[in-house]
Write an enzyme that holds these catalytic residues in place. Sequence first.
Site, PDB file in Angstrom:
ATOM      1  N   GLY A  10     -24.961 -37.844 -25.241  1.00 46.44           N
ATOM      2  CA  GLY A  10     -25.902 -38.947 -24.971  1.00 46.44           C
ATOM      3  C   GLY A  10     -26.033 -39.171 -23.475  1.00 46.44           C
ATOM      4  O   GLY A  10     -25.066 -39.003 -22.736  1.00 46.44           O
ATOM      5  N   ARG A  71     -27.774 -32.252 -27.439  1.00 43.67           N
ATOM      6  CA  ARG A  71     -26.601 -31.906 -28.244  1.00 43.67           C
ATOM      7  C   ARG A  71     -26.847 -30.471 -28.708  1.00 43.67           C
ATOM      8  O   ARG A  71     -27.972 -30.090 -29.006  1.00 43.67           O
ATOM      9  CB  ARG A  71     -26.456 -32.859 -29.417  1.00 43.67           C
ATOM     10  CG  ARG A  71     -26.328 -34.326 -28.943  1.00 43.67           C
ATOM     11  CD  ARG A  71     -25.913 -35.273 -30.031  1.00 43.67           C
ATOM     12  NE  ARG A  71     -26.231 -36.650 -29.683  1.00 43.67           N
ATOM     13  CZ  ARG A  71     -25.411 -37.466 -29.014  1.00 43.67           C
ATOM     14  NH1 ARG A  71     -24.229 -37.050 -28.620  1.00 43.67           N
ATOM     15  NH2 ARG A  71     -25.771 -38.705 -28.743  1.00 43.67           N
ATOM     16  N   ASP A 102     -16.648 -37.186 -25.039  1.00 41.47           N
ATOM     17  CA  ASP A 102     -15.555 -36.472 -25.688  1.00 41.47           C
ATOM     18  C   ASP A 102     -15.955 -35.059 -26.166  1.00 41.47           C
ATOM     19  O   ASP A 102     -15.264 -34.080 -25.901  1.00 41.47           O
ATOM     20  CB  ASP A 102     -15.123 -37.407 -26.837  1.00 41.47           C
ATOM     21  CG  ASP A 102     -14.409 -36.724 -27.949  1.00 41.47           C
ATOM     22  OD1 ASP A 102     -13.198 -36.586 -27.832  1.00 41.47           O
ATOM     23  OD2 ASP A 102     -15.065 -36.337 -28.933  1.00 41.47           O
ATOM     24  N   THR A 125     -20.472 -41.702 -20.951  1.00 39.63           N
ATOM     25  CA  THR A 125     -20.880 -42.145 -22.290  1.00 39.63           C
ATOM     26  C   THR A 125     -20.773 -43.659 -22.337  1.00 39.63           C
ATOM     27  O   THR A 125     -19.796 -44.219 -21.828  1.00 39.63           O
ATOM     28  CB  THR A 125     -19.995 -41.536 -23.406  1.00 39.63           C
ATOM     29  OG1 THR A 125     -20.201 -42.287 -24.612  1.00 39.63           O
ATOM     30  CG2 THR A 125     -18.511 -41.551 -23.102  1.00 39.63           C
ATOM     31  N   ASP A 127     -20.012 -45.285 -24.721  1.00 33.81           N
ATOM     32  CA  ASP A 127     -19.017 -45.675 -25.729  1.00 33.81           C
ATOM     33  C   ASP A 127     -17.644 -46.030 -25.147  1.00 33.81           C
ATOM     34  O   ASP A 127     -16.853 -46.701 -25.791  1.00 33.81           O
ATOM     35  CB  ASP A 127     -18.844 -44.565 -26.769  1.00 33.81           C
ATOM     36  CG  ASP A 127     -20.047 -44.447 -27.691  1.00 33.81           C
ATOM     37  OD1 ASP A 127     -20.971 -45.268 -27.573  1.00 33.81           O
ATOM     38  OD2 ASP A 127     -20.061 -43.526 -28.531  1.00 33.81           O
ATOM     39  N   ASP A 129     -14.911 -44.267 -24.818  1.00 29.85           N
ATOM     40  CA  ASP A 129     -13.907 -43.905 -25.832  1.00 29.85           C
ATOM     41  C   ASP A 129     -13.149 -42.625 -25.477  1.00 29.85           C
ATOM     42  O   ASP A 129     -12.780 -41.854 -26.359  1.00 29.85           O
ATOM     43  CB  ASP A 129     -14.588 -43.755 -27.203  1.00 29.85           C
ATOM     44  CG  ASP A 129     -15.661 -42.671 -27.207  1.00 29.85           C
ATOM     45  OD1 ASP A 129     -16.048 -42.206 -26.122  1.00 29.85           O
ATOM     46  OD2 ASP A 129     -16.117 -42.295 -28.300  1.00 29.85           O
ATOM     47  N   ARG A 171     -20.895 -45.150 -32.657  1.00 32.14           N
ATOM     48  CA  ARG A 171     -20.824 -44.467 -33.947  1.00 32.14           C
ATOM     49  C   ARG A 171     -19.399 -44.434 -34.473  1.00 32.14           C
ATOM     50  O   ARG A 171     -19.139 -44.604 -35.631  1.00 32.14           O
ATOM     51  CB  ARG A 171     -21.346 -43.047 -33.747  1.00 32.14           C
ATOM     52  CG  ARG A 171     -21.764 -42.305 -34.948  1.00 32.14           C
ATOM     53  CD  ARG A 171     -22.366 -40.956 -34.565  1.00 32.14           C
ATOM     54  NE  ARG A 171     -22.015 -40.562 -33.202  1.00 32.14           N
ATOM     55  CZ  ARG A 171     -22.792 -39.867 -32.388  1.00 32.14           C
ATOM     56  NH1 ARG A 171     -23.971 -39.506 -32.774  1.00 32.14           N
ATOM     57  NH2 ARG A 171     -22.377 -39.535 -31.180  1.00 32.14           N
TER      58      ARG A 171
HETATM   59  N1  LIG Z   1     -15.235 -29.384 -30.618  1.00 35.77           N
HETATM   60  C1  LIG Z   1     -16.219 -28.854 -29.900  1.00 35.77           C
HETATM   61  N2  LIG Z   1     -16.201 -27.534 -29.553  1.00 35.77           N
HETATM   62  C2  LIG Z   1     -17.178 -26.987 -28.829  1.00 35.77           C
HETATM   63  N3  LIG Z   1     -18.255 -27.666 -28.387  1.00 35.77           N
HETATM   64  C3  LIG Z   1     -18.352 -28.964 -28.709  1.00 35.77           C
HETATM   65  C4  LIG Z   1     -17.354 -29.632 -29.467  1.00 35.77           C
HETATM   66  N4  LIG Z   1     -17.722 -30.919 -29.634  1.00 35.77           N
HETATM   67  C5  LIG Z   1     -18.890 -31.047 -28.992  1.00 35.77           C
HETATM   68  N5  LIG Z   1     -19.287 -29.897 -28.424  1.00 35.77           N
HETATM   69  C6  LIG Z   1     -20.490 -29.662 -27.624  1.00 35.77           C
HETATM   70  O1  LIG Z   1     -20.729 -30.793 -26.768  1.00 35.77           O
HETATM   71  C7  LIG Z   1     -21.981 -31.383 -27.079  1.00 35.77           C
HETATM   72  C8  LIG Z   1     -21.941 -32.873 -26.866  1.00 35.77           C
HETATM   73  O2  LIG Z   1     -21.027 -33.457 -27.767  1.00 35.77           O
HETATM   74  P1  LIG Z   1     -21.336 -34.861 -28.443  1.00 35.77           P
HETATM   75  O3  LIG Z   1     -20.144 -35.208 -29.272  1.00 35.77           O
HETATM   76  O4  LIG Z   1     -22.655 -34.814 -29.108  1.00 35.77           O
HETATM   77  O5  LIG Z   1     -21.537 -35.869 -27.220  1.00 35.77           O
HETATM   78  P2  LIG Z   1     -20.486 -36.494 -26.192  1.00 35.77           P
HETATM   79  O6  LIG Z   1     -20.122 -35.456 -25.207  1.00 35.77           O
HETATM   80  O7  LIG Z   1     -21.258 -37.614 -25.575  1.00 35.77           O
HETATM   81  O8  LIG Z   1     -19.310 -36.957 -27.015  1.00 35.77           O
HETATM   82  C9  LIG Z   1     -22.247 -30.932 -28.502  1.00 35.77           C
HETATM   83  O9  LIG Z   1     -23.619 -30.970 -28.823  1.00 35.77           O
HETATM   84  C10 LIG Z   1     -21.724 -29.518 -28.491  1.00 35.77           C
HETATM   85  O10 LIG Z   1     -22.611 -28.654 -27.819  1.00 35.77           O
HETATM   86  O1  LIG Z   2     -29.235 -40.945 -29.234  1.00 38.49           O
HETATM   87  P1  LIG Z   2     -28.546 -40.414 -30.450  1.00 38.49           P
HETATM   88  O2  LIG Z   2     -28.483 -38.925 -30.436  1.00 38.49           O
HETATM   89  O3  LIG Z   2     -29.106 -41.007 -31.683  1.00 38.49           O
HETATM   90  O4  LIG Z   2     -27.032 -40.858 -30.373  1.00 38.49           O
HETATM   91  C1  LIG Z   2     -26.557 -42.126 -30.690  1.00 38.49           C
HETATM   92  C2  LIG Z   2     -25.128 -42.192 -30.252  1.00 38.49           C
HETATM   93  O5  LIG Z   2     -25.032 -41.991 -28.871  1.00 38.49           O
HETATM   94  C3  LIG Z   2     -24.146 -42.952 -28.295  1.00 38.49           C
HETATM   95  O6  LIG Z   2     -24.930 -43.919 -27.639  1.00 38.49           O
HETATM   96  C4  LIG Z   2     -23.254 -42.272 -27.302  1.00 38.49           C
HETATM   97  O7  LIG Z   2     -22.527 -41.288 -27.976  1.00 38.49           O
HETATM   98  P2  LIG Z   2     -21.991 -40.015 -27.226  1.00 38.49           P
HETATM   99  O8  LIG Z   2     -21.354 -40.512 -25.995  1.00 38.49           O
HETATM  100  O9  LIG Z   2     -21.019 -39.409 -28.191  1.00 38.49           O
HETATM  101  O10 LIG Z   2     -23.121 -39.136 -26.918  1.00 38.49           O
HETATM  102  C5  LIG Z   2     -23.416 -43.567 -29.480  1.00 38.49           C
HETATM  103  O11 LIG Z   2     -22.966 -44.875 -29.257  1.00 38.49           O
HETATM  104  C6  LIG Z   2     -24.479 -43.496 -30.533  1.00 38.49           C
HETATM  105  O12 LIG Z   2     -23.919 -43.487 -31.808  1.00 38.49           O
END
Ligand SMILES: Nc1ncnc2c1ncn2[C@@H]1O[C@H](COP(=O)(O)OP(=O)(O)O)[C@@H](O)[C@H]1O
Ligand SMILES: O=P(O)(O)OC[C@H]1O[C@](O)(COP(=O)(O)O)[C@@H](O)[C@@H]1O
Length: 322
Positions: A10, A71, A102, A125, A127, A129, A171
């Site tokens: 995000g 993503r 994360d 982020t 969040d 977290d 989330r």
């Molecule tokens: N366990 C994982 N292993 C490899 N790539 C990952 C993993 N988790 C997430 N990613 C990659 O990082 C991107 C961002 O993760 P996401 O959880 O959507 O957002 P955030 O980084 O904000 O937590 C994912 O779309 C994917 O490409």
């Molecule tokens: O814009 P999207 O893809 O619907 O994502 C919504 C999610 O993104 C967030 O704003 C941030 O989440 P990440 O940091 O994991 O990307 C969450 O709080 C929310 O659930």
Amino acid sequence: MRLGVLTSGGDAPGMNAAIRAVVRQADALGHEVYGIYRGYQGLLESDWAPLATRSCANILQRGGTILRTARCPELHHPERRAEAAAKLRKVGIEALVVIGGDGSFRAAEALHREHGIACAGIPGTIDNDLPGTDRTLGFDTALNTAVEAIDRIRDTASSHGRLFLVEVMGRSSGMLAVHTAIACGAEAVLYPESPNDTYESLVSQLHANWIRGKRSSIVVVAEGDGVGNAVGVGERLKRDYGLDLRVVVLGHVQRGGSPSALDRIWGSRWGSEAVRRLVAGERAFYLGEVGGVLAVQPMARILDPHPVPPKDLGALVSVLAR
Ligand SMILES: Nc1ncnc2c1ncn2[C@@H]1O[C@H](COP(=O)(O)OP(=O)(O)O)[C@@H](O)[C@H]1O
Ligand SMILES: O=P(O)(O)OC[C@H]1O[C@](O)(COP(=O)(O)O)[C@@H](O)[C@@H]1O
């Protein structure tokens, strides 16, 4: 040295401050930065371009990310990570700055562990977290946005003597919900990491306030709360008690907007620090803030459980709502 920088997951206010600092700190030390567009998706598609120091003019105060974000579920597959690492090597990018949450850091951890790619993480982020840091870029801005919105809702809640359920993002994390609830004087908060939250306990809290003479209430509900999202809880309360309540989902309103001063400052500090450490030869770490001081964590620490909102804050919401 050629560095790459990407934003992933995000978007979050403060990401542009970090990009600007990466580019300008590298320039000051005589290194080159490639901006990789749309996170890991862009990396797989070789969607990148050199970022000149002047290309970062006037972005410090802008929300979102000039590099765009995405993503990229494909990166969960080891073969795709091998492809990503090969693409980086081919273009001569020796180290990667990953600005994200994360999931983005987990991907960076895997790229380093499996393919030896040097990676620095900058927490981005709303969040808040991530293990090992008290702060992530965007949290402070999103919190203030949510509080400002709820202050406005409060006017109508008290004028009409109404119950409002306000859904904030998160989330799987209640950090934003709990801090928002304290800052706007909410009557109750529901969030994912609070297993004792039940529909029945919410009803009894609201009822106790009614007996005390309170005629309007605001309940902050995290998007991923286990009792149900704001719409679900609202429907149930209407059905069971015939309440004339309203539901507001703040949604992406919280993710956009000009970053707060704190998000700009930490984005700038972390961007600069990431570059200085990578060019000094550090390989796999992410930055954070612990007790007000800049902290550095090994990238593998991202595999630790994510932090949960302090229990006392959740309890404080109902005490202060009396
Ligand atoms: N366990 C994982 N292993 C490899 N790539 C990952 C993993 N988790 C997430 N990613 C990659 O990082 C991107 C961002 O993760 P996401 O959880 O959507 O957002 P955030 O980084 O904000 O937590 C994912 O779309 C994917 O490409
Ligand atoms: O814009 P999207 O893809 O619907 O994502 C919504 C999610 O993104 C967030 O704003 C941030 O989440 P990440 O940091 O994991 O990307 C969450 O709080 C929310 O659930």
